[in-house]
Write an enzyme that holds these catalytic residues in place. Structure first.
Site, PDB file in Angstrom:
ATOM      1  N   TYR A  58       7.229  23.237  -6.630  1.00  0.00           N
ATOM      2  CA  TYR A  58       6.035  22.517  -7.073  1.00  0.00           C
ATOM      3  C   TYR A  58       4.943  23.516  -7.457  1.00  0.00           C
ATOM      4  O   TYR A  58       4.321  24.163  -6.605  1.00  0.00           O
ATOM      5  CB  TYR A  58       5.505  21.585  -5.973  1.00  0.00           C
ATOM      6  CG  TYR A  58       6.465  20.489  -5.543  1.00  0.00           C
ATOM      7  CD1 TYR A  58       7.591  20.162  -6.303  1.00  0.00           C
ATOM      8  CD2 TYR A  58       6.256  19.767  -4.368  1.00  0.00           C
ATOM      9  CE1 TYR A  58       8.472  19.164  -5.902  1.00  0.00           C
ATOM     10  CE2 TYR A  58       7.130  18.762  -3.966  1.00  0.00           C
ATOM     11  CZ  TYR A  58       8.236  18.476  -4.738  1.00  0.00           C
ATOM     12  OH  TYR A  58       9.098  17.477  -4.335  1.00  0.00           O
ATOM     13  N   GLY A 210       3.211   5.825  -9.061  1.00  0.00           N
ATOM     14  CA  GLY A 210       1.912   5.163  -9.246  1.00  0.00           C
ATOM     15  C   GLY A 210       2.013   3.775  -9.846  1.00  0.00           C
ATOM     16  O   GLY A 210       1.064   2.990  -9.785  1.00  0.00           O
ATOM     17  N   LEU A 211       3.155   3.447 -10.430  1.00  0.00           N
ATOM     18  CA  LEU A 211       3.291   2.168 -11.129  1.00  0.00           C
ATOM     19  C   LEU A 211       3.125   0.982 -10.178  1.00  0.00           C
ATOM     20  O   LEU A 211       2.622  -0.071 -10.555  1.00  0.00           O
ATOM     21  CB  LEU A 211       4.665   2.136 -11.821  1.00  0.00           C
ATOM     22  CG  LEU A 211       5.011   0.963 -12.719  1.00  0.00           C
ATOM     23  CD1 LEU A 211       3.894   0.629 -13.682  1.00  0.00           C
ATOM     24  CD2 LEU A 211       6.290   1.262 -13.497  1.00  0.00           C
ATOM     25  N   LEU A 212       3.532   1.154  -8.920  1.00  0.00           N
ATOM     26  CA  LEU A 212       3.439   0.049  -7.959  1.00  0.00           C
ATOM     27  C   LEU A 212       2.081   0.015  -7.245  1.00  0.00           C
ATOM     28  O   LEU A 212       1.932  -0.669  -6.241  1.00  0.00           O
ATOM     29  CB  LEU A 212       4.591   0.129  -6.955  1.00  0.00           C
ATOM     30  CG  LEU A 212       5.964  -0.170  -7.570  1.00  0.00           C
ATOM     31  CD1 LEU A 212       7.077  -0.003  -6.547  1.00  0.00           C
ATOM     32  CD2 LEU A 212       6.008  -1.577  -8.168  1.00  0.00           C
ATOM     33  N   GLY A 214      -0.392  -1.205  -8.809  1.00  0.00           N
ATOM     34  CA  GLY A 214      -0.986  -2.430  -9.352  1.00  0.00           C
ATOM     35  C   GLY A 214      -2.225  -2.181 -10.198  1.00  0.00           C
ATOM     36  O   GLY A 214      -2.918  -3.115 -10.577  1.00  0.00           O
ATOM     37  N   LYS A 215      -2.485  -0.907 -10.534  1.00  0.00           N
ATOM     38  CA  LYS A 215      -3.734  -0.630 -11.269  1.00  0.00           C
ATOM     39  C   LYS A 215      -3.555  -0.684 -12.791  1.00  0.00           C
ATOM     40  O   LYS A 215      -4.519  -0.534 -13.520  1.00  0.00           O
ATOM     41  CB  LYS A 215      -4.285   0.739 -10.859  1.00  0.00           C
ATOM     42  CG  LYS A 215      -3.470   1.925 -11.328  1.00  0.00           C
ATOM     43  CD  LYS A 215      -4.103   3.227 -10.865  1.00  0.00           C
ATOM     44  CE  LYS A 215      -3.165   4.391 -11.097  1.00  0.00           C
ATOM     45  NZ  LYS A 215      -3.632   5.630 -10.488  1.00  0.00           N
TER      46      LYS A 215
HETATM   47  N1  LIG Z   1      12.820  15.592  -3.754  1.00  0.00           N
HETATM   48  C1  LIG Z   1      12.464  15.403  -5.000  1.00  0.00           C
HETATM   49  O1  LIG Z   1      13.197  15.697  -5.957  1.00  0.00           O
HETATM   50  C2  LIG Z   1      11.113  14.782  -5.260  1.00  0.00           C
HETATM   51  C3  LIG Z   1      10.807  14.281  -6.533  1.00  0.00           C
HETATM   52  C4  LIG Z   1       9.558  13.707  -6.726  1.00  0.00           C
HETATM   53  C5  LIG Z   1       8.652  13.640  -5.683  1.00  0.00           C
HETATM   54  N2  LIG Z   1       8.971  14.161  -4.454  1.00  0.00           N
HETATM   55  C6  LIG Z   1       8.010  14.132  -3.332  1.00  0.00           C
HETATM   56  O2  LIG Z   1       7.581  12.816  -3.108  1.00  0.00           O
HETATM   57  C7  LIG Z   1       6.159  12.739  -3.255  1.00  0.00           C
HETATM   58  C8  LIG Z   1       5.832  11.391  -3.791  1.00  0.00           C
HETATM   59  O3  LIG Z   1       6.430  11.158  -5.074  1.00  0.00           O
HETATM   60  P1  LIG Z   1       5.537  10.677  -6.286  1.00  0.00           P
HETATM   61  O4  LIG Z   1       4.519  11.682  -6.558  1.00  0.00           O
HETATM   62  O5  LIG Z   1       6.437  10.238  -7.370  1.00  0.00           O
HETATM   63  O6  LIG Z   1       4.849   9.442  -5.526  1.00  0.00           O
HETATM   64  P2  LIG Z   1       4.248   8.052  -5.789  1.00  0.00           P
HETATM   65  O7  LIG Z   1       3.473   7.785  -4.559  1.00  0.00           O
HETATM   66  O8  LIG Z   1       5.315   7.114  -6.201  1.00  0.00           O
HETATM   67  O9  LIG Z   1       3.246   8.212  -7.035  1.00  0.00           O
HETATM   68  C9  LIG Z   1       2.198   9.125  -6.991  1.00  0.00           C
HETATM   69  C10 LIG Z   1       1.115   8.780  -8.013  1.00  0.00           C
HETATM   70  O10 LIG Z   1       0.569   7.489  -7.760  1.00  0.00           O
HETATM   71  C11 LIG Z   1      -0.817   7.472  -8.113  1.00  0.00           C
HETATM   72  N3  LIG Z   1      -1.500   6.982  -6.914  1.00  0.00           N
HETATM   73  C12 LIG Z   1      -1.456   7.509  -5.671  1.00  0.00           C
HETATM   74  N4  LIG Z   1      -2.183   6.792  -4.804  1.00  0.00           N
HETATM   75  C13 LIG Z   1      -2.706   5.781  -5.506  1.00  0.00           C
HETATM   76  C14 LIG Z   1      -3.562   4.714  -5.159  1.00  0.00           C
HETATM   77  N5  LIG Z   1      -4.005   4.529  -3.927  1.00  0.00           N
HETATM   78  N6  LIG Z   1      -3.916   3.848  -6.140  1.00  0.00           N
HETATM   79  C15 LIG Z   1      -3.473   4.018  -7.387  1.00  0.00           C
HETATM   80  N7  LIG Z   1      -2.656   5.019  -7.777  1.00  0.00           N
HETATM   81  C16 LIG Z   1      -2.283   5.896  -6.840  1.00  0.00           C
HETATM   82  C17 LIG Z   1      -1.212   8.896  -8.463  1.00  0.00           C
HETATM   83  O11 LIG Z   1      -1.147   9.115  -9.882  1.00  0.00           O
HETATM   84  P3  LIG Z   1      -2.267   8.605 -10.894  1.00  0.00           P
HETATM   85  O12 LIG Z   1      -3.559   8.513 -10.136  1.00  0.00           O
HETATM   86  O13 LIG Z   1      -2.273   9.593 -11.993  1.00  0.00           O
HETATM   87  O14 LIG Z   1      -1.746   7.282 -11.361  1.00  0.00           O
HETATM   88  C18 LIG Z   1      -0.082   9.705  -7.873  1.00  0.00           C
HETATM   89  O15 LIG Z   1       0.135  10.928  -8.558  1.00  0.00           O
HETATM   90  C19 LIG Z   1       5.787  13.944  -4.117  1.00  0.00           C
HETATM   91  O16 LIG Z   1       4.452  14.354  -3.975  1.00  0.00           O
HETATM   92  C20 LIG Z   1       6.768  14.972  -3.586  1.00  0.00           C
HETATM   93  O17 LIG Z   1       6.278  15.531  -2.382  1.00  0.00           O
HETATM   94  C21 LIG Z   1      10.191  14.711  -4.230  1.00  0.00           C
END
Ligand SMILES: NC(=O)c1ccc[n+]([C@@H]2O[C@H](COP(=O)([O-])OP(=O)(O)OC[C@H]3O[C@@H](n4cnc5c(N)ncnc54)[C@H](OP(=O)(O)O)[C@@H]3O)[C@@H](O)[C@H]2O)c1
Length: 324
Positions: A58, A210-212, A214-215
């Site tokens: 990362y 972030g899609l879930l 709801g924003k």
């Molecule tokens: N092992 C792997 O291959 C792998 C792959 C991916 C991720 N991961 C790990 O899993 C973690 C989570 O994955 P992800 O980043 O895809 O997670 P996620 O929680 O599905 O999406 C994260 C995104 O949601 C939005 N968000 C976060 N909180 C919010 C809120 N309260 N209200 C509205 N939007 C919100 C933000 O983007 P915006 O504000 O831009 O919308 C944020 O970047 C990563 O940080 C990483 O540590 C691991």
């Protein structure tokens, strides 16, 4: 959802929400202010989250470095840290898979240094490496464990067959697969396997990037990696956004935001001990923390699943739930 769970056979006591740090990968998310991310880590910790996920990949070490600065500000025994290994970085920033023993050992040392810790609580193979025998990888991980450099280990992005094979060679006690209520594929194989064998499951992209939350209205465009993601485009994007809007009254009924409703529901699956979430800000983190300890009723859980069953093939499969 309780506020601490025993993470499968690792024995680690962790919060069911894990703070992820992929957001510090500019290649995917664009540049993020380091200070805000560190404040978000603090907000997570203050809100009851003790589990932090990162990877050497990362931001090519940036996320580990920033997490390391945060870790220096909290008692070590009060946090559980996961990082991952897989990529071999070339000087020009290109990368290729490499889980050869020498490379794992070198990357583990680099991760320990950046994180500023003596032991990585959970060390994950980030992906499956086709060229290195599982026996050699497992022996290396066991050596690191014996040296006290890692406490336990597991795998991310492995199929159930790859994971089953790995476990023939070593004590892989945790997995980190992609899973959300829009992407439930692993319910067919990996999740039942993990439940039967007491393997800790920490899902990633739990809020579907972030899609879930709801924003979204379904009309937004993105400058980060989501501009190429099919769920953030066209009719499907609009359909998901509309489905989320329809769930707003249910969320209100629980006194939760849509984000909290979905996160709480996702973590009700008995195979999913931990959801790794990504937050860019303190406000987003506080919203996530607000889901700790929350549940929804069984009918509402299945109503959410039905609402998020979008698209032909998946609808037929999920109809066995008898909801839609
Ligand atoms: N092992 C792997 O291959 C792998 C792959 C991916 C991720 N991961 C790990 O899993 C973690 C989570 O994955 P992800 O980043 O895809 O997670 P996620 O929680 O599905 O999406 C994260 C995104 O949601 C939005 N968000 C976060 N909180 C919010 C809120 N309260 N209200 C509205 N939007 C919100 C933000 O983007 P915006 O504000 O831009 O919308 C944020 O970047 C990563 O940080 C990483 O540590 C691991």
């Amino acid at each position: 959802m309780s506020t601490r769970v025993t993470f499968g056979a690792t024995g680690l006591s962790v919060s069911p929400i894990c703070f992820g740090t992929w957001q510090l990968s500019p290649r995917f998310w664009g540049p993020q202010p380091e200070e805000e991310l560190r404040s978000a880590m603090r907000a997570a910790f203050d809100g009851g989250i003790n589990f932090f996920d990162t990877a050497d990949a990362y931001g090519d070490g940036l996320a580990e470095t920033v997490l390391g600065k945060f870790l220096a500000s909290v008692p070590r025994e009060e946090v559980v840290v996961t990082t991952k290994v897989f990529n071999h970085f070339n000087p020009d920033a290109s990368r290729y898979p490499d889980l050869s023993p020498a490379h794992i050992i070198e990357r583990c040392e680099a991760s320990l240094r950046r994180l500023g810790v003596e032991t990585i609580d959970l060390y994950l193979l980030h992906f499956f490496d086709q060229l290195t025998p599982l026996a050699a990888i497992s022996e290396t991980l066991e050596t690191l464990k014996a040296q006290g450099k890692i406490r336990c280990y597991g795998a991310s992005n492995f199929t159930v067959e790859q994971f089953r094979a790995a476990r023939a060679f070593g004590a892989y006690d945790a997995v980190q697969p992609p899973y959300s209520l829009l992407d439930t594929a692993i319910e067919n194989d990996l999740l039942p396997y993990c439940q039967a064998h007491n393997v800790g499951v920490m899902t990633y992209s739990t809020m579907h990037k972030g899609l879930l939350s709801g924003k979204y209205t379904g009309e937004e465009t993105f400058s980060d990696f989501r501009r190429h993601h099919p769920d953030f485009q066209g009719e499907r994007f609009r359909a998901i956004a509309a489905a989320m809007r329809d769930l707003a009254p249910m969320a209100e009924g629980y006194g939760l935001s849509l984000y909290q409703l979905i996160l709480a529901a996702t973590l009700m699956h008995p195979s999913v001990q931990v959801g790794v979430i990504g937050c860019k800000t303190v406000a987003q983190t506080r919203e996530a923390v607000g889901a700790l300890g929350k549940n929804v009723s069984r009918p509402d859980y299945f109503a959410i699943r039905a609402a998020l069953t979008i698209g032909g093939a998946k609808k037929v499969k999920d109809a066995t739930g008898g909801v839609k």
